[in-house]
Scaffold this motif. Structure first.
Motif, PDB file in Angstrom:
ATOM      1  N   ARG A 338      52.963  69.791  -5.343  1.00 20.83           N
ATOM      2  CA  ARG A 338      52.287  69.566  -4.226  1.00 20.83           C
ATOM      3  C   ARG A 338      52.022  68.235  -3.904  1.00 20.83           C
ATOM      4  NH1 ARG A 338      49.343  74.279  -2.302  1.00 20.83           N
ATOM      5  NH2 ARG A 338      50.369  76.206  -2.765  1.00 20.83           N
ATOM      6  N   ILE A 339      51.558  67.856  -2.863  1.00 24.29           N
ATOM      7  CA  ILE A 339      51.606  66.113  -2.628  1.00 24.29           C
ATOM      8  C   ILE A 339      50.128  65.821  -2.605  1.00 24.29           C
ATOM      9  CG2 ILE A 339      51.859  64.533  -1.070  1.00 24.29           C
ATOM     10  CD1 ILE A 339      54.501  65.622  -2.503  1.00 24.29           C
ATOM     11  N   GLY A 340      49.808  64.847  -3.446  1.00 24.06           N
ATOM     12  CA  GLY A 340      48.452  64.434  -3.506  1.00 24.06           C
ATOM     13  C   GLY A 340      48.085  63.137  -2.788  1.00 24.06           C
ATOM     14  N   VAL A 341      47.126  62.249  -3.227  1.00 21.64           N
ATOM     15  CA  VAL A 341      46.828  60.940  -2.690  1.00 21.64           C
ATOM     16  C   VAL A 341      48.002  60.265  -2.149  1.00 21.64           C
ATOM     17  CG1 VAL A 341      45.216  58.865  -2.740  1.00 21.64           C
ATOM     18  CG2 VAL A 341      44.653  61.201  -3.916  1.00 21.64           C
ATOM     19  N   HIS A 342      48.212  60.037  -0.960  1.00 20.75           N
ATOM     20  CA  HIS A 342      49.106  59.051  -0.421  1.00 20.75           C
ATOM     21  C   HIS A 342      50.540  59.226  -0.954  1.00 20.75           C
ATOM     22  CE1 HIS A 342      46.265  56.691   1.642  1.00 20.75           C
ATOM     23  NE2 HIS A 342      45.748  56.278   0.705  1.00 20.75           N
ATOM     24  N   GLY A 343      50.758  60.680  -1.107  1.00 18.96           N
ATOM     25  CA  GLY A 343      52.145  60.907  -1.581  1.00 18.96           C
ATOM     26  C   GLY A 343      52.590  61.338  -2.937  1.00 18.96           C
ATOM     27  N   SER A 411      40.766  67.255  -6.922  1.00 23.03           N
ATOM     28  CA  SER A 411      39.259  67.334  -6.997  1.00 23.03           C
ATOM     29  C   SER A 411      38.722  68.683  -6.842  1.00 23.03           C
ATOM     30  CB  SER A 411      38.575  66.306  -6.119  1.00 23.03           C
ATOM     31  OG  SER A 411      37.184  66.354  -6.074  1.00 23.03           O
ATOM     32  N   LEU A 412      37.462  68.633  -7.280  1.00 25.95           N
ATOM     33  CA  LEU A 412      36.741  70.148  -7.098  1.00 25.95           C
ATOM     34  C   LEU A 412      36.714  70.450  -5.644  1.00 25.95           C
ATOM     35  CD1 LEU A 412      33.871  69.968  -9.508  1.00 25.95           C
ATOM     36  CD2 LEU A 412      35.902  71.270  -9.676  1.00 25.95           C
ATOM     37  N   VAL A 413      36.287  69.413  -4.691  1.00 24.11           N
ATOM     38  CA  VAL A 413      36.309  69.505  -3.320  1.00 24.11           C
ATOM     39  C   VAL A 413      37.309  68.566  -2.720  1.00 24.11           C
ATOM     40  CG1 VAL A 413      34.728  69.426  -1.200  1.00 24.11           C
ATOM     41  CG2 VAL A 413      33.854  70.238  -3.659  1.00 24.11           C
ATOM     42  N   GLY A 414      37.913  68.937  -1.744  1.00 28.54           N
ATOM     43  CA  GLY A 414      38.870  67.844  -0.900  1.00 28.54           C
ATOM     44  C   GLY A 414      39.760  68.785   0.099  1.00 28.54           C
ATOM     45  N   PRO A 415      40.763  68.113   0.579  1.00 29.83           N
ATOM     46  CA  PRO A 415      41.524  68.620   1.552  1.00 29.83           C
ATOM     47  C   PRO A 415      42.641  69.825   0.471  1.00 29.83           C
ATOM     48  CG  PRO A 415      41.636  66.236   2.046  1.00 29.83           C
ATOM     49  CD  PRO A 415      40.762  66.437   0.660  1.00 29.83           C
ATOM     50  N   ARG A 416      43.015  70.673   1.534  1.00 30.27           N
ATOM     51  CA  ARG A 416      44.112  71.658   0.999  1.00 30.27           C
ATOM     52  C   ARG A 416      45.435  70.946   0.462  1.00 30.27           C
ATOM     53  NH1 ARG A 416      48.656  73.225   3.338  1.00 30.27           N
ATOM     54  NH2 ARG A 416      49.470  75.207   2.762  1.00 30.27           N
ATOM     55  N   PRO A 417      45.874  70.972  -0.893  1.00 35.27           N
ATOM     56  CA  PRO A 417      46.961  70.243  -1.346  1.00 35.27           C
ATOM     57  C   PRO A 417      48.222  70.878  -0.540  1.00 35.27           C
ATOM     58  CG  PRO A 417      46.428  71.987  -2.908  1.00 35.27           C
ATOM     59  CD  PRO A 417      45.105  72.005  -1.928  1.00 35.27           C
ATOM     60  N   PRO A 418      48.930  70.110   0.126  1.00 32.25           N
ATOM     61  CA  PRO A 418      50.050  70.558   0.894  1.00 32.25           C
ATOM     62  C   PRO A 418      51.610  70.556  -0.132  1.00 32.25           C
ATOM     63  CG  PRO A 418      49.677  68.215   1.329  1.00 32.25           C
ATOM     64  CD  PRO A 418      48.632  68.789   0.352  1.00 32.25           C
ATOM     65  N   LEU A 419      52.373  71.286   0.397  1.00 33.16           N
ATOM     66  CA  LEU A 419      53.652  71.301   0.048  1.00 33.16           C
ATOM     67  C   LEU A 419      54.639  70.040   0.433  1.00 33.16           C
ATOM     68  CD1 LEU A 419      54.637  74.889   0.608  1.00 33.16           C
ATOM     69  CD2 LEU A 419      54.365  73.914  -1.748  1.00 33.16           C
TER      70      LEU A 419
END
Length: 490
Positions: A338-343, A411-419
């Motif tokens: 998956r892709i996290g913070v800033h790629g 994180s516990l709360v945040g945006p959905r992790p994208p592919l």
């Protein structure tokens, strides 16, 4: 720009200084008056020893703060640290003796105070050296690192990049430079025909650049999308200031922080915060959550809750893992990029809820996709096993992601992790959702899991980013369990 990157170190130093001072006060009291009699001894002086210990810890932090020992130093050295801490101890001693005289407390042991202040000097220096070493070691291993792109290749751009790399405790790494566009007018043709070199003029001599040139300013969008870039520093000469506006607009759309040294240009921008970095005046444009202390507290909350949940839920996790192994065979866990913070790519961990060859069957199901946009979802996905349907209905399959939270990838709360495939098709405005760590739950989890429009998901993620606070995180976590039980938002 110092404030955001030095907050974790500053809070660590303050916590270590305060807690060690309280512990030291109690220890020295026990040594001087005895383990069983120290509270009685302070009571005889008219003071509660426990309250005094915490007052002493708070006072020690205040003295260090007023002495400037929580500011980032332009040139830090062990010698200056020893001298400054010694001065702070001396100031604390003077203030203490003045207060004792003013409050008329002659019964306080001077021998105790001398032992306390001498021990405080040694303990503070030792704890600070250990903490700084731990932070430096973590930065060297790439933990919590952030990456900055320098727009410009001139001497000012090189000097700014050198200053950043000299402050290793900030955790910023320069990934490279983007060259200024070719000159216009009579020399434009000749400039365009000359390839970009890795040299910069300094004092009339050609010297190799210490960092790579990744392209020209026109390539900035490609660089932002192909590399991990958290911040962009615009170090352009006055002749190219017209490029500042389109660069900052692109960074705003994608949620990147912009830094602009202005000592040479005198540039001003609406909405920019003026900061000082190593004597330079910096304009900072921060798009997204900018409460440094609250963000550190968010990470502390993530660590505390994730660690506690893994311990408390370990019997349930073991039972689920055994059930999957018996009913569906191996593997028990499903790992996917998956892709996290800033790629930043990472391996998300879940309980396996699909058949082993689910990824291979995906292309056959593309036409059944219920999502309008860059995501994939089928209500009755034929790849999901019977066990998987139960786990998904209760969101138990998500629990192993607590490990990703501990590792700092989520994180516990945040945006959905994208592919990665989804991110590759993003519009520019979609990319701002990558400016915060993805979460196990979020607004999309509690309100829009059955929403068929991908853009609506993104708008909810951006709403979360724009409204973010610790209180909002707590409210979303409180709504998650009822939403799962009642299937609300699904």
């Amino acid at each position: 720009m110092v404030r955001q990157h030095i907050t974790a170190l500053r809070l660590g130093l303050m916590s270590a200084d305060g807690l060690s001072a309280v512990a030291l006060f109690v220890l020295v009291s026990m040594i001087r008056f005895g383990p069983a009699e120290w509270l009685t001894a302070w009571a005889a002086a008219g003071i509660d020893g426990r309250v005094l210990a915490f007052l002493y810890g708070g006072g020690w932090i205040a003295v260090l703060w007023l002495s400037g020992l929580y500011r980032l130093r332009v040139r830090w050295s062990a010698r200056t640290e020893v001298v400054d801490v010694a001065r702070a101890v001396l100031a604390l001693a003077v203030v203490t003796f003045v207060l004792l005289f003013w409050l008329k407390l002659p019964n306080v042991s001077r021998q105790f105070l001398l032992l306390l202040f001498a021990s405080q000097l040694v303990l503070t220096l030792a704890s600070r050296f250990v903490l700084r070493w731990a932070f430096a070691a973590a930065r060297a291993r790439g933990l919590n690192s952030r990456f900055i792109l320098i727009v410009g290749t001139g001497q000012s751009a090189q000097a700014f990049a050198d200053r950043i790399e000299a402050r290793r405790e900030m955790g910023l790494h320069v990934i490279g430079h983007l060259a200024e566009p070719p000159a216009r007018g009579r020399d434009a043709t000749a400039a365009a025909a000359t390839p970009v070199t890795v040299t910069v003029s300094s004092n009339g001599h050609s010297e190799p650049m210490a960092r790579p040139i990744l392209g020209s300013v026109e390539d900035i969008e490609d660089v932002l999308h192909s590399r991990i870039v958290d911040e962009v520093a615009i170090c352009l000469p006055a002749s190219h200031l017209a490029l500042v506006e389109p660069i900052t607009r692109l960074c705003e759309d994608e949620g990147r922080i912009v830094r602009i040294p202005t000592d040479e240009t005198g540039l001003t921008l609406p909405g920019a915060r003026i900061e000082d970095f190593d004597g330079l005046r910096i304009l900072s444009l921060v798009y997204g959550p900018d409460r440094a202390v609250a963000l550190v507290m968010k990470r502390a909350l993530d660590l505390t809750v994730a660690a506690a949940a893994l311990v408390v839920l370990s019997p349930l996790l073991a039972i689920v893992a055994a059930w999957i192994r018996v009913r569906d065979g191996s593997a028990v866990l499903f790992r996917q990029t998956r892709i996290g913070v800033h790629g930043r790519p990472f391996q998300v961990v879940k309980f396996r809820t699909m058949v082993p060859n689910a990824e291979e069957l995906l292309t056959e199901l593309d036409e059944q996709n219920e999502i309008q946009g860059q995501a994939f979802k089928i209500t009755d996905d034929p790849r999901v096993t019977r066990t998987g349907r139960l786990l998904r209905a209760l969101s138990i399959d998500e629990l192993p992601q607590l490990w990703n939270v501990l590792r700092g990838e989520m994180s516990l709360v945040g945006p959905r992790p994208p592919l990665p495939s989804e991110v590759a098709d993003y519009d520019v405005w979609h990319r701002r959702r990558l400016s915060m760590k993805p979460g196990i739950t979020g607004l999309w989890q509690v309100a829009a899991r059955r929403e068929p429009e991908f853009d609506r998901w993104v708008r909810m993620d951006l709403e979360y980013i724009d409204r973010w606070s610790l209180w909002l995180d707590l409210k979303i976590m409180a709504r998650t369990i009822p939403a799962v039980i009642t299937q609300q938002g699904r």
